[in-house]
Design a protein around this motif. Structure first.
Motif, PDB file in Angstrom:
ATOM      1  N   PHE A   1      19.025  -3.014   0.113  1.00 12.45           N
ATOM      2  CA  PHE A   1      19.179  -4.447   0.376  1.00 12.45           C
ATOM      3  C   PHE A   1      20.536  -4.954  -0.079  1.00 12.45           C
ATOM      4  CE2 PHE A   1      14.785  -4.203   1.315  1.00 12.45           C
ATOM      5  CZ  PHE A   1      14.558  -5.259   2.179  1.00 12.45           C
ATOM      6  N   ILE A   2      21.016  -4.435  -1.197  1.00 10.03           N
ATOM      7  CA  ILE A   2      22.341  -4.829  -1.677  1.00 10.03           C
ATOM      8  C   ILE A   2      23.384  -4.491  -0.613  1.00 10.03           C
ATOM      9  CG2 ILE A   2      24.136  -4.242  -3.357  1.00 10.03           C
ATOM     10  CD1 ILE A   2      21.801  -3.955  -5.431  1.00 10.03           C
ATOM     11  N   ARG A   3      23.286  -3.307  -0.043  1.00  7.10           N
ATOM     12  CA  ARG A   3      24.233  -2.904   1.016  1.00  7.10           C
ATOM     13  C   ARG A   3      24.044  -3.749   2.276  1.00  7.10           C
ATOM     14  NH1 ARG A   3      22.749   2.094  -0.927  1.00  7.10           N
ATOM     15  NH2 ARG A   3      21.258   2.401   0.761  1.00  7.10           N
ATOM     16  N   ALA A   4      22.797  -3.886   2.732  1.00  2.86           N
ATOM     17  CA  ALA A   4      22.522  -4.571   4.001  1.00  2.86           C
ATOM     18  C   ALA A   4      22.890  -6.052   3.963  1.00  2.86           C
ATOM     19  CB  ALA A   4      21.049  -4.412   4.367  1.00  2.86           C
ATOM     20  N   HIS A   5      22.672  -6.693   2.815  1.00  2.00           N
ATOM     21  CA  HIS A   5      22.897  -8.141   2.720  1.00  2.00           C
ATOM     22  C   HIS A   5      24.175  -8.500   1.960  1.00  2.00           C
ATOM     23  CE1 HIS A   5      19.014  -9.008   4.520  1.00  2.00           C
ATOM     24  NE2 HIS A   5      18.551  -8.000   3.818  1.00  2.00           N
ATOM     25  N   LYS A   6      24.913  -7.447   1.565  1.00  2.00           N
ATOM     26  CA  LYS A   6      26.171  -7.645   0.833  1.00  2.00           C
ATOM     27  C   LYS A   6      25.958  -8.497  -0.421  1.00  2.00           C
ATOM     28  CE  LYS A   6      29.106  -7.017   4.891  1.00  2.00           C
ATOM     29  NZ  LYS A   6      28.141  -6.251   5.622  1.00  2.00           N
ATOM     30  N   TRP A   7      24.859  -8.211  -1.123  1.00  2.00           N
ATOM     31  CA  TRP A   7      24.570  -8.921  -2.368  1.00  2.00           C
ATOM     32  C   TRP A   7      25.562  -8.485  -3.442  1.00  2.00           C
ATOM     33  CZ3 TRP A   7      18.564  -8.035  -2.609  1.00  2.00           C
ATOM     34  CH2 TRP A   7      17.926  -8.938  -1.739  1.00  2.00           C
ATOM     35  N   PRO A   8      26.063  -9.425  -4.239  1.00  2.00           N
ATOM     36  CA  PRO A   8      27.038  -9.103  -5.291  1.00  2.00           C
ATOM     37  C   PRO A   8      26.341  -8.639  -6.583  1.00  2.00           C
ATOM     38  CG  PRO A   8      26.701 -11.465  -5.187  1.00  2.00           C
ATOM     39  CD  PRO A   8      25.862 -10.860  -4.087  1.00  2.00           C
ATOM     40  N   ILE A   9      25.580  -7.570  -6.467  1.00  2.00           N
ATOM     41  CA  ILE A   9      24.824  -7.041  -7.611  1.00  2.00           C
ATOM     42  C   ILE A   9      25.310  -5.621  -7.879  1.00  2.00           C
ATOM     43  CG2 ILE A   9      22.536  -6.398  -8.465  1.00  2.00           C
ATOM     44  CD1 ILE A   9      21.376  -8.577  -6.636  1.00  2.00           C
ATOM     45  N   ASP A  10      25.837  -5.423  -9.084  1.00  2.00           N
ATOM     46  CA  ASP A  10      26.381  -4.120  -9.451  1.00  2.00           C
ATOM     47  C   ASP A  10      25.427  -3.284 -10.294  1.00  2.00           C
ATOM     48  OD1 ASP A  10      28.893  -4.530  -8.198  1.00  2.00           O
ATOM     49  OD2 ASP A  10      29.532  -5.744  -9.897  1.00  2.00           O
ATOM     50  N   ILE A  11      24.487  -3.933 -10.961  1.00  4.51           N
ATOM     51  CA  ILE A  11      23.606  -3.218 -11.882  1.00  4.51           C
ATOM     52  C   ILE A  11      22.193  -3.190 -11.311  1.00  4.51           C
ATOM     53  CG2 ILE A  11      22.614  -3.192 -14.210  1.00  4.51           C
ATOM     54  CD1 ILE A  11      25.194  -4.726 -15.084  1.00  4.51           C
ATOM     55  N   VAL A  12      21.678  -1.980 -11.111  1.00  6.54           N
ATOM     56  CA  VAL A  12      20.303  -1.803 -10.649  1.00  6.54           C
ATOM     57  C   VAL A  12      19.645  -0.781 -11.562  1.00  6.54           C
ATOM     58  CG1 VAL A  12      18.785  -1.113  -8.754  1.00  6.54           C
ATOM     59  CG2 VAL A  12      20.939  -2.295  -8.254  1.00  6.54           C
ATOM     60  N   VAL A  13      18.551  -1.200 -12.173  1.00  2.89           N
ATOM     61  CA  VAL A  13      17.772  -0.307 -13.024  1.00  2.89           C
ATOM     62  C   VAL A  13      16.415  -0.139 -12.353  1.00  2.89           C
ATOM     63  CG1 VAL A  13      16.730   0.057 -15.287  1.00  2.89           C
ATOM     64  CG2 VAL A  13      18.981  -1.047 -15.107  1.00  2.89           C
ATOM     65  N   GLY A  14      16.145   1.077 -11.923  1.00  2.00           N
ATOM     66  CA  GLY A  14      14.892   1.371 -11.245  1.00  2.00           C
ATOM     67  C   GLY A  14      14.012   2.306 -12.046  1.00  2.00           C
ATOM     68  N   TYR A  15      12.953   2.716 -11.406  1.00  3.53           N
ATOM     69  CA  TYR A  15      11.922   3.558 -11.994  1.00  3.53           C
ATOM     70  C   TYR A  15      12.483   4.776 -12.722  1.00  3.53           C
ATOM     71  CZ  TYR A  15       7.831   6.616 -12.149  1.00  3.53           C
ATOM     72  OH  TYR A  15       6.838   7.445 -12.568  1.00  3.53           O
TER      73      TYR A  15
ATOM     74  N   GLN B   1       0.831  -1.215   0.000  1.00  7.45           N
ATOM     75  CA  GLN B   1       0.000   0.000   0.000  1.00  7.45           C
ATOM     76  C   GLN B   1       0.860   1.258   0.000  1.00  7.45           C
ATOM     77  OE1 GLN B   1      -2.719  -0.550   3.293  1.00  7.45           O
ATOM     78  NE2 GLN B   1      -4.301  -1.339   1.911  1.00  7.45           N
ATOM     79  N   LEU B   2       1.954   1.214   0.710  1.00 11.24           N
ATOM     80  CA  LEU B   2       2.870   2.362   0.729  1.00 11.24           C
ATOM     81  C   LEU B   2       3.515   2.562  -0.638  1.00 11.24           C
ATOM     82  CD1 LEU B   2       4.614   1.687   4.158  1.00 11.24           C
ATOM     83  CD2 LEU B   2       2.869   3.420   3.667  1.00 11.24           C
ATOM     84  N   ARG B   3       3.880   1.453  -1.288  1.00 13.24           N
ATOM     85  CA  ARG B   3       4.464   1.525  -2.628  1.00 13.24           C
ATOM     86  C   ARG B   3       3.451   2.091  -3.611  1.00 13.24           C
ATOM     87  NH1 ARG B   3       5.537  -3.168  -5.047  1.00 13.24           N
ATOM     88  NH2 ARG B   3       7.004  -2.174  -6.438  1.00 13.24           N
ATOM     89  N   ALA B   4       2.216   1.604  -3.536  1.00 10.78           N
ATOM     90  CA  ALA B   4       1.168   2.079  -4.446  1.00 10.78           C
ATOM     91  C   ALA B   4       0.924   3.569  -4.266  1.00 10.78           C
ATOM     92  CB  ALA B   4      -0.111   1.291  -4.220  1.00 10.78           C
ATOM     93  N   ALA B   5       1.069   4.053  -3.041  1.00 11.14           N
ATOM     94  CA  ALA B   5       0.889   5.479  -2.755  1.00 11.14           C
ATOM     95  C   ALA B   5       2.170   6.281  -3.022  1.00 11.14           C
ATOM     96  CB  ALA B   5       0.462   5.665  -1.299  1.00 11.14           C
ATOM     97  N   ARG B   6       3.219   5.577  -3.444  1.00 14.02           N
ATOM     98  CA  ARG B   6       4.528   6.190  -3.711  1.00 14.02           C
ATOM     99  C   ARG B   6       5.098   6.892  -2.478  1.00 14.02           C
ATOM    100  NH1 ARG B   6       5.712   5.436  -8.884  1.00 14.02           N
ATOM    101  NH2 ARG B   6       4.094   5.378 -10.453  1.00 14.02           N
ATOM    102  N   ASN B   7       4.835   6.301  -1.314  1.00 13.93           N
ATOM    103  CA  ASN B   7       5.363   6.829  -0.058  1.00 13.93           C
ATOM    104  C   ASN B   7       6.702   6.131   0.203  1.00 13.93           C
ATOM    105  OD1 ASN B   7       5.961   7.659   2.513  1.00 13.93           O
ATOM    106  ND2 ASN B   7       3.900   7.343   3.316  1.00 13.93           N
ATOM    107  N   TRP B   8       7.707   6.537  -0.559  1.00 13.42           N
ATOM    108  CA  TRP B   8       8.993   5.843  -0.510  1.00 13.42           C
ATOM    109  C   TRP B   8       9.725   6.059   0.803  1.00 13.42           C
ATOM    110  CZ3 TRP B   8       8.563   2.228  -3.691  1.00 13.42           C
ATOM    111  CH2 TRP B   8       7.880   2.406  -4.891  1.00 13.42           C
TER     112      TRP B   8
END
Length: 170
Positions: free
Chosen positions: A69-83, A18-25
């Protein structure tokens, strides 16, 4: 290259929908530390990276959410494409094509993991293998009807598939 959707694929974000739908980031980010990562996902990402796969996230959310999440979980993901990085959101393939361009990847060597029919449609538009993630999916029938190349009920099932060295036949 393996591209993941974020919401309901890597992380259970249903409690902030619901927060996402309301764009309450701001509120989404405040609750982000409590959102659960699907069992086995952090290990799978580490194993895929260690075996040489380039990993990316393409999401309809702003990139600040997956980057946290990448920072918090130390995920090895370098590429993030968002909105904000694309003009056209999924089901348009623009985000997938941008991620592949950043990685220098070709469609025949790229997999896209997502939980919605829009993910399958974006995969088709980009010419990549569509992998359905049913573990967080709210509409399994819709996902099945979108006809991804494979559907997985658990992260463990996806892991077996991706680690088996599957090669696409064009």
């Amino acid at each position: 290259m393996i591209i993941f959707d974020f919401d309901q694929t890597l992380v259970d974000t249903s409690s902030v929908e619901q927060l996402r739908a309301a764009r309450n980031w701001k509120a989404v980010m405040a609750k982000a530390p409590q959102l659960p990562v699907y069992e086995g996902m952090t290990e799978l990402l580490s194993e895929l990276h260690a075996s040489g796969h380039t990993l990316a996230i393409v999401t309809k959310s702003p990139d600040m959410v997956p980057k946290a999440f990448i920072r918090a979980h130390k995920w090895p993901i370098d590429i993030v494409v968002g909105y904000h990085q694309v003009k056209n959101q999924k089901p348009d393939p623009e985000g997938l094509l941008l991620a592949m361009s950043k990685a220098g990847a070709s469609p025949e060597n790229t997999y896209h993991v997502g939980d919605q029919p829009q993910d399958t449609e974006a995969s088709r538009g980009a010419g990549v293998m569509a992998l359905g993630s049913a573990w967080g999916c709210g509409d399994i029938q819709g996902l099945e009807a979108s006809n991804p190349d494979e559907i997985f009920s658990t992260v463990a099932d996806l892991a077996v598939f991706l680690k088996s060295g599957v090669v696409r036949v064009s």
